[in-house]
Design a protein around this motif. Structure first.
Motif, PDB file in Angstrom:
ATOM      1  N   THR A 263       0.826  -1.206   0.000  1.00  0.00           N
ATOM      2  CA  THR A 263       0.000   0.000   0.000  1.00  0.00           C
ATOM      3  C   THR A 263       0.858   1.253   0.000  1.00  0.00           C
ATOM      4  OG1 THR A 263      -1.741  -1.178   1.171  1.00  0.00           O
ATOM      5  CG2 THR A 263      -1.827   1.221   1.262  1.00  0.00           C
TER       6      THR A 263
ATOM      7  N   LEU B  90       0.589  -0.002  -4.874  1.00  0.00           N
ATOM      8  CA  LEU B  90       0.407  -1.133  -5.785  1.00  0.00           C
ATOM      9  C   LEU B  90      -1.069  -1.512  -5.837  1.00  0.00           C
ATOM     10  CD1 LEU B  90       3.484  -3.279  -4.715  1.00  0.00           C
ATOM     11  CD2 LEU B  90       3.297  -1.707  -6.642  1.00  0.00           C
ATOM     12  N   PRO B  91      -1.533  -2.005  -6.975  1.00  0.00           N
ATOM     13  CA  PRO B  91      -2.952  -2.348  -7.105  1.00  0.00           C
ATOM     14  C   PRO B  91      -3.310  -3.558  -6.241  1.00  0.00           C
ATOM     15  CG  PRO B  91      -1.736  -3.147  -9.001  1.00  0.00           C
ATOM     16  CD  PRO B  91      -0.767  -2.334  -8.184  1.00  0.00           C
ATOM     17  N   ALA B  92      -4.576  -3.662  -5.880  1.00  0.00           N
ATOM     18  CA  ALA B  92      -5.045  -4.794  -5.080  1.00  0.00           C
ATOM     19  C   ALA B  92      -5.059  -6.080  -5.896  1.00  0.00           C
ATOM     20  CB  ALA B  92      -6.439  -4.509  -4.527  1.00  0.00           C
ATOM     21  N   GLU B  93      -5.283  -5.953  -7.197  1.00  0.00           N
ATOM     22  CA  GLU B  93      -5.330  -7.104  -8.097  1.00  0.00           C
ATOM     23  C   GLU B  93      -4.592  -6.772  -9.385  1.00  0.00           C
ATOM     24  OE1 GLU B  93      -9.545  -9.242  -7.110  1.00  0.00           O
ATOM     25  OE2 GLU B  93      -9.599  -7.595  -8.525  1.00  0.00           O
ATOM     26  N   VAL B  94      -4.101  -7.818 -10.029  1.00  0.00           N
ATOM     27  CA  VAL B  94      -3.457  -7.656 -11.338  1.00  0.00           C
ATOM     28  C   VAL B  94      -4.054  -8.686 -12.288  1.00  0.00           C
ATOM     29  CG1 VAL B  94      -1.299  -6.738 -10.403  1.00  0.00           C
ATOM     30  CG2 VAL B  94      -1.526  -9.202 -10.775  1.00  0.00           C
TER      31      VAL B  94
ATOM     32  N   ARG C 141      -5.115 -11.626  -6.881  1.00  0.00           N
ATOM     33  CA  ARG C 141      -4.905 -10.671  -5.794  1.00  0.00           C
ATOM     34  C   ARG C 141      -3.411 -10.454  -5.631  1.00  0.00           C
ATOM     35  NH1 ARG C 141      -7.726 -13.217  -0.862  1.00  0.00           N
ATOM     36  NH2 ARG C 141      -5.846 -12.289  -0.020  1.00  0.00           N
ATOM     37  N   LEU C 142      -3.007  -9.209  -5.446  1.00  0.00           N
ATOM     38  CA  LEU C 142      -1.594  -8.898  -5.304  1.00  0.00           C
ATOM     39  C   LEU C 142      -0.974  -9.669  -4.146  1.00  0.00           C
ATOM     40  CD1 LEU C 142       0.812  -7.236  -6.301  1.00  0.00           C
ATOM     41  CD2 LEU C 142       0.178  -5.519  -4.602  1.00  0.00           C
TER      42      LEU C 142
END
Length: 92
Positions: free
Chosen positions: A12, A16-20, A59-60
Motif C-alpha cells: 500500500t 500497488l494495485p489490489a489485483e493484477v 490478488r496482489l
C-alpha cells in the motif's frame, strides 16, 4: 488524530494495485502468456485466480506470496522517519 501504532501493508505504501491481470501475474512468475492461460484453464496456476467476466485476476497478496515476497506491515512512524531521513533531516 491517528494512533501512532497504526500500520499499513508495504504494498500500500507504494500504491500497488489490489489485483493484477493474468498477463501481469504471468510475467512476474516468468511464465509465457500461453502457459499462464493453459495453467489457469487446468486450475493449476501458481496463485489463486478469480474470474471477472472473461478475464482472470490475481490478488496482489496472492501473487506476492507465490513469489515468496512477504507483504509486511509498516508502521507510520517508520514511514515518517524514513521520509525525514531521505530528506536529509537528522535530529539533534
Amino acid at each position: 488524530m491517528r494512533r501512532r501504532d497504526e500500520s499499513v501493508p508495504f504494498s500500500t505504501v507504494f500504491g500497488l494495485p489490489a489485483e493484477v491481470g493474468l498477463r501481469t501475474a504471468a510475467k512476474a512468475l516468468n511464465l509465457s502468456p500461453t502457459t499462464a492461460y493453459r495453467r489457469a484453464g487446468r486450475g493449476d496456476f501458481p496463485c489463486p485466480l478469480r474470474k471477472v467476466g472473461r478475464a482472470y485476476v490475481v490478488r496482489l497478496s496472492d501473487l506476492m506470496r507465490g513469489l515468496g515476497i512477504q507483504d509486511v506491515r509498516v508502521l507510520y512512524d517508520d514511514l515518517e522517519a524514513g521520509a525525514r531521513f531521505a530528506e536529509g533531516w537528522t535530529a539533534g
